[in-house]
Design a protein around this motif. Structure first.
Motif, mmCIF file in Angstrom:
data_model
loop_
_atom_site.group_PDB
_atom_site.id
_atom_site.type_symbol
_atom_site.label_atom_id
_atom_site.label_comp_id
_atom_site.label_asym_id
_atom_site.label_seq_id
_atom_site.Cartn_x
_atom_site.Cartn_y
_atom_site.Cartn_z
ATOM 1 N N THR A 10 0.859 -1.185 0.000
ATOM 2 C CA THR A 10 0.000 0.000 0.000
ATOM 3 C C THR A 10 0.897 1.237 0.000
ATOM 4 O OG1 THR A 10 -0.130 0.160 2.417
ATOM 5 C CG2 THR A 10 -1.775 -1.218 1.302
ATOM 6 N N GLY A 11 0.480 2.265 -0.725
ATOM 7 C CA GLY A 11 1.303 3.468 -0.811
ATOM 8 C C GLY A 11 2.560 3.265 -1.634
ATOM 9 N N GLY A 14 4.588 6.104 -3.850
ATOM 10 C CA GLY A 14 5.193 7.273 -3.216
ATOM 11 C C GLY A 14 6.709 7.290 -3.317
ATOM 12 N N ASP A 35 -2.550 1.956 -4.316
ATOM 13 C CA ASP A 35 -2.252 3.345 -3.982
ATOM 14 C C ASP A 35 -3.392 4.241 -4.457
ATOM 15 O OD1 ASP A 35 0.793 4.930 -3.524
ATOM 16 O OD2 ASP A 35 -0.940 6.092 -4.153
ATOM 17 N N ASP A 56 -8.091 2.926 -2.186
ATOM 18 C CA ASP A 56 -8.026 3.676 -0.931
ATOM 19 C C ASP A 56 -7.941 2.664 0.214
ATOM 20 O OD1 ASP A 56 -8.625 5.251 1.359
ATOM 21 O OD2 ASP A 56 -9.898 6.597 0.179
ATOM 22 N N ILE A 57 -6.982 2.824 1.121
ATOM 23 C CA ILE A 57 -6.851 1.865 2.225
ATOM 24 C C ILE A 57 -8.044 1.938 3.177
ATOM 25 C CG2 ILE A 57 -4.339 1.758 2.132
ATOM 26 C CD1 ILE A 57 -4.298 3.575 4.646
ATOM 27 N N ASN A 75 2.756 -2.133 4.507
ATOM 28 C CA ASN A 75 1.956 -0.909 4.600
ATOM 29 C C ASN A 75 2.838 0.332 4.654
ATOM 30 O OD1 ASN A 75 0.152 0.857 7.107
ATOM 31 N ND2 ASN A 75 -0.301 0.844 4.935
ATOM 32 N N ALA A 77 1.335 3.201 3.107
ATOM 33 C CA ALA A 77 0.352 4.255 2.845
ATOM 34 C C ALA A 77 0.072 5.081 4.090
ATOM 35 C CB ALA A 77 -0.948 3.644 2.340
ATOM 36 N N CYS A 78 0.208 6.381 3.965
ATOM 37 C CA CYS A 78 -0.145 7.302 5.052
ATOM 38 C C CYS A 78 -0.005 8.737 4.559
ATOM 39 C CB CYS A 78 0.748 7.093 6.283
ATOM 40 S SG CYS A 78 2.470 7.543 6.035
ATOM 41 N N SER A 80 2.177 11.545 5.139
ATOM 42 C CA SER A 80 3.496 11.139 5.595
ATOM 43 C C SER A 80 4.368 12.169 6.308
ATOM 44 C CB SER A 80 4.278 10.572 4.409
ATOM 45 O OG SER A 80 4.435 11.559 3.420
ATOM 46 N N ASN A 96 -4.399 7.543 8.490
ATOM 47 C CA ASN A 96 -3.258 7.078 9.286
ATOM 48 C C ASN A 96 -3.637 6.228 10.485
ATOM 49 O OD1 ASN A 96 -1.887 8.761 7.511
ATOM 50 N ND2 ASN A 96 -0.504 9.545 9.071
#
Length: 284
Positions: A10-11, A14, A35, A56-57, A75, A77-78, A80, A96
């Motif tokens: 995920t993510g 980036g 992502d 979308d997470i 993981n 994804a956040c 950041s 988050n």
């Protein structure tokens, strides 16, 4: 020796993902990037072993469906960093923190064997200890740090013999990646030095641990393949040099002068309200 071969990230579109994904593909892993594409997918290579999903997470059912038939869930994804988080705290918390445990449960239901969570060493906030180890009290100074730390036990709450979890707390990442970030301390200072011939140092006395992005990627691959008994339900600091912002600025100054053959680069100190300061120990 390779333990797992299919990785769900995920993510993955980036900053870190744009460096990590090509590395894993070169080593013949099968990779799926999930992502929301705030920054597009153009930084990822076209490759027969790469699948890209715009998702979308916060949509746990789609996460569960998407990560089926994968061994490892990473993981990244956040929202950041602190300043991005503060732009919209409600939105940031939903990504988050609120989405985290449902995502872990979705991964478990889909048959994921190992869940790797990228936390942050900034969960330590301010510490005068010479070596901050993983059992150090978490003293978050911002909501970004706070929620990063609060997610860690939510992972371990859901692990069992068939679903392993591991947390790593990376230092401030630096270095080049296709989807470059210029809001990280070493990268900020280098950007100023190259383009302005003048480095602005915000504060200067704060101690910051640093980690090159390629070392970050190596650590991820290590966590993918290491034996279960060494990492399950464990937390690891991941950093290299611990330096003051002032010291980093002087290193950047000399490196850029040498590399670009500049006559000089000025260093200007300005006040900062970012008081995070800690010296992490990554022996573990």
């Amino acid at each position: 020796m390779r333990k797992f071969s299919s990785i769900f990230i995920t993510g993955g579109a980036g900053y870190v993902g744009s460096c990590l994904v090509p590395m894993l593909l070169e080593k013949n892993y099968f990779v799926t990037v999930y992502d929301i594409m705030f920054f597009s997918k153009d930084f990822l290579p076209k490759h027969k072993n790469l699948k890209i999903i715009k998702g979308d997470i916060r949509n746990a059912s789609y996460v569960e469906k998407s990560c089926k038939d994968h061994d490892v869930f990473l993981n990244l994804a956040c929202i950041s960093n602190d300043s991005s988080f503060a732009l919209d705290e409600k939105l940031s918390k939903s990504i988050n923190y609120d989405a985290f445990e449902p995502m872990v449960i979705a991964a478990k239901k889909s048959g994921i064997k190992r869940f790797i969570y990228a936390s942050t060493s900034s969960v330590y906030g301010i510490s005068n200890e010479k070596n901050v180890r993983e059992d150090h009290k978490l003293v978050p100074l911002t909501l970004y740090n706070k929620f990063k730390g609060m997610c860690e036990p939510l992972l371990f709450k859901n692990t069992d013999k068939s679903f392993e979890g591991v947390v790593f707390r990376p230092a401030t990442v630096c270095g080049y990646a296709p989807r470059q970030r210029l809001d990280l301390s070493v990268n900020i200072l280098t950007n100023y030095a190259v383009n302005k011939k003048k480095i602005k140092v915000f504060g200067g006395e704060q101690l910051r641990p640093n980690l090159h992005i390629k070392d970050y990627c190596d650590v991820v691959e290590l966590l993918i393949n290491v034996e279960s008994d060494k990492i399950k339900n464990e937390v690891f600091n991941v950093g290299y040099q611990n330096l003051s912002i002032d010291k980093i600025s002087k290193i950047v100054q000399q490196e850029v002068i040498t590399e670009f053959k500049f006559d000089n680069i000025l260093i200007e100190k300005v006040p900062s309200n970012d008081n995070r300061s800690y010296h992490i120990n990554s022996d573990k």
